[in-house]
Design an enzyme around this catalytic site. Structure first.
Site, PDB file in Angstrom:
ATOM      1  N   THR A   1       0.811  -1.221   0.000  1.00 18.30           N
ATOM      2  CA  THR A   1       0.000   0.000   0.000  1.00 18.30           C
ATOM      3  C   THR A   1       0.842   1.267   0.000  1.00 18.30           C
ATOM      4  O   THR A   1       0.641   2.157  -0.836  1.00 18.30           O
ATOM      5  CB  THR A   1      -0.938   0.000   1.219  1.00 18.30           C
TER       6      THR A   1
ATOM      7  N   ASP B   1      -9.625  -2.341   0.536  1.00 19.76           N
ATOM      8  CA  ASP B   1      -8.502  -3.168   0.955  1.00 19.76           C
ATOM      9  C   ASP B   1      -8.858  -3.980   2.194  1.00 19.76           C
ATOM     10  O   ASP B   1      -8.586  -5.189   2.263  1.00 19.76           O
ATOM     11  CB  ASP B   1      -7.289  -2.285   1.244  1.00 19.76           C
TER      12      ASP B   1
ATOM     13  N   HIS C   1      -8.946  -8.063   2.243  1.00 22.52           N
ATOM     14  CA  HIS C   1      -8.122  -8.866   3.151  1.00 22.52           C
ATOM     15  C   HIS C   1      -8.984  -9.832   3.968  1.00 22.52           C
ATOM     16  O   HIS C   1      -8.563 -10.952   4.250  1.00 22.52           O
ATOM     17  CB  HIS C   1      -7.334  -7.957   4.091  1.00 22.52           C
TER      18      HIS C   1
END
Length: 548
Positions: free
Chosen positions: A81, A307, A311
């Site tokens: 990231t 994100d 995940h």
């Protein structure tokens, strides 16, 4: 003959006038505002996979009115990231800008450091340490920095994201502000004294409005869940449930899950985190009068909830599909506001991602597709045994992180060992280990030039002072994780590198290309569009087809 002569004179006069006209045209485009959008963990195929369910004014508007780079890739490893955000905005790679991960082992400080940590500043908007952040570890300038220089600081630059690194690194060193969301029991947008001495009144007003609290509600599918045919079954073994849930299935009752999942931090793992980001971005445009004059302002927005959802739930989850369908609506809401307040055709937007993601490896295994899990213990134990036998010590490895091995240089010196010799021995040894595809030494990264393949990507991510002594590449589909649910990223394989890149608005052509473009091209394209100096570490090139 006379008619021919007169016709020739007229043609020459016309061409002369056209040349004069072209010469007098401004060699730049000056939108009132540039909006840079990074969608955290967005794979390119999300644009295609959910296309039929997107509405007309979000992703489809960008494609319809703008330019679509369909073969856009990260050209370095690691695809993390912080490195992604820094690369998008510096027009370079970790080799130059130095952000080699979200955190990394610092060889000078002898500890793990975080990409944006800064103990010299103070928090604003919270009493916690969540605001002790700045961009000081980033070594190159950003396109946003160059805009500040070009406008002698008259153009405003603001970064916004749920994640501190997603706001700070894009905003650059000279930004007016970067704001990130502090969850827990506060639910407030915060910053640090790196940027200012106190929060602006509009930020205080937003925090007091309890806008975040409005999203403390049940997360149900936006549409009939039976229409989410682009995703696998809602209840499956490849997704992670929230604490307190019996299964990772809709609906997710946020009020019930609140205390066990970090209170306001829970919003980050739902599409409501993206909606809140748009709410705050609109407040910033209004509060800072962005885009209200002829001096270009820059708003850098990173959508982080995608994100967190990825995940936890993975690439093929119904939660992921729902998150992107809701993001599409949030983008439409943002563009509609910009049309009204800045003016349609008066602003320029780009949208990309900081990395993509691999399918959940346990799901790949179920499909008989290569993929699985890399065990750090199964790797390090035999390697230390090898080093003990060959060099007389099993303490030569100081740190293993981000698929990089850091050697204890002081110990090597005391033992009279050459670092390059030990590096080469390790690289040769671990190529025989399970799930290790390739290994390269830091010495090779410094002294050889790699022009293609994974070695080239490793080299573009290798920073002379910060990177490790041996760099590993795992087999495709394999991740270093102890969890068999959810996805991650970080490799140089296509599933992690292929991300969307869309431009639209003032100065942008309509069209598409399948020619390869790369992440460092973005900042340099915007710099060329604005007619400003390229960022200091420039390695990419402007994408000619994009600019009018």
């Amino acid at each position: 003959m006379r008619k021919t002569f007169l016709f020739g004179v007229l043609v020459c006069s016309f061409l002369s006038l056209q040349a004069q006209k072209n010469t007098n045209e401004d060699p730049y485009t000056r939108p009132k505002m540039v909006v840079g959008i990074v969608v955290d963990q967005m794979r390119y195929d999300y644009l295609v996979r959910f296309w039929d369910k997107y509405e007309n004014d979000g992703f489809k508007r960008m494609v319809r009115e703008g330019f679509n780079c369909q073969n856009n890739h990260f050209n370095y490893i690691p695809t993390k990231t912080a490195a992604g955000h820094a690369s998008v905005y510096t027009g370079s790679t970790p080799k130059t800008h130095g952000i080699i991960g979200n955190d990394w082992y610092d060889k000078v400080e002898d500890r793990m450091v975080y990409c944006a940590e800064d103990a010299t500043v103070k928090s604003l908007g919270t009493e916690s340490d969540a605001g002790l952040m700045s961009p000081r570890r980033m070594l190159a300038s950003t396109v946003t920095d160059q805009l500040k220089l070009a406008t002698v600081s008259k153009g405003k630059v603001i970064g916004i994201s749920l994640k501190d690194r997603g706001a700070i690194l894009p905003a650059g060193h000279a930004a007016d502000a970067a704001y990130w969301f502090h969850g827990k029991d506060e639910g407030a947008w915060i910053t640090s004294t790196y940027y200012m001495n106190e929060l602006p009144k509009w930020v205080e007003k937003f925090n007091k409005s309890k806008a975040a609290e409005d999203y403390k509600k049940s997360w149900k599918p936006l549409y009939d869940i039976d229409t989410y045919t682009e995703s696998i079954a809602d209840n499956n073994p490849y997704e992670g449930a929230f604490a307190g849930e019996k299964a990772p299935t809709f609906p997710h009752d946020l009020p019930k899950l609140w205390k066990d999942n970090g209170e306001f931090d829970l919003l980050k793992s739902t599409p409501f985190g993206n909606s809140l980001t748009v709410d705050f971005s609109i407040a910033a445009i209004e509060g800072e009068d962005l885009g209200q004059d002829n001096i270009t302002d820059f708003l850098a927005i990173s959508f982080s909830a995608t994100d967190y959802v990825g995940h936890r739930f993975g690439v093929s989850a119904k939660e992921t599909e729902d998150t992107y369908l809701r993001l599409d609506q949030d983008l439409a809401r943002l563009f509609s506001y910009l049309d009204k307040e800045v003016g349609k055709g008066e602003y320029t937007v780009f949208l990309t991602a900081d990395h993509a993601a691999v399918e959940v490896p346990s799901y790949l295994e179920s499909m008989e597709i290569p993929g699985g899990y890399f065990s750090k213990k199964e790797f390090i134990d035999p390697l230390n045994a090898f080093l003990k036998e060959k060099f007389g010590s099993d303490k030569l490895i100081k740190n293993l992180s981000n698929e990089q091995i850091f050697l204890d240089q002081a110990l090597l010196k005391n033992l009279g060992l050459s670092s390059s010799v030990v590096e080469e021995a390790i690289a040769t040894e671990v190529k025989n280990y399970k799930n290790v595809a390739e290994a390269y030494t830091g010495t090779a990264m410094r002294n050889q030039e790699f022009t293609h393949g994974l070695a080239s990507r490793l080299q573009m991510g290798y920073n002379y002072k910060r990177s490790g002594d041996v760099l590993l590449v795992l087999d495709p589909g394999y991740i270093a994780s102890s969890s068999r649910t959810g996805t991650t990223h970080g490799s140089g394989h296509a599933y992690d590198t292929h991300t969307p890149l869309l431009f639209f608005g003032k100065g942008i052509n309509h069209g598409a290309t399948v020619k390869r473009t790369e992440i460092p091209d973005i900042a340099n394209t915007i710099s060329a569009l604005l007619g400003i100096t390229f960022p200091s570490g420039k390695s990419g090139e402007p994408i000619q087809e994009v600019i009018e």
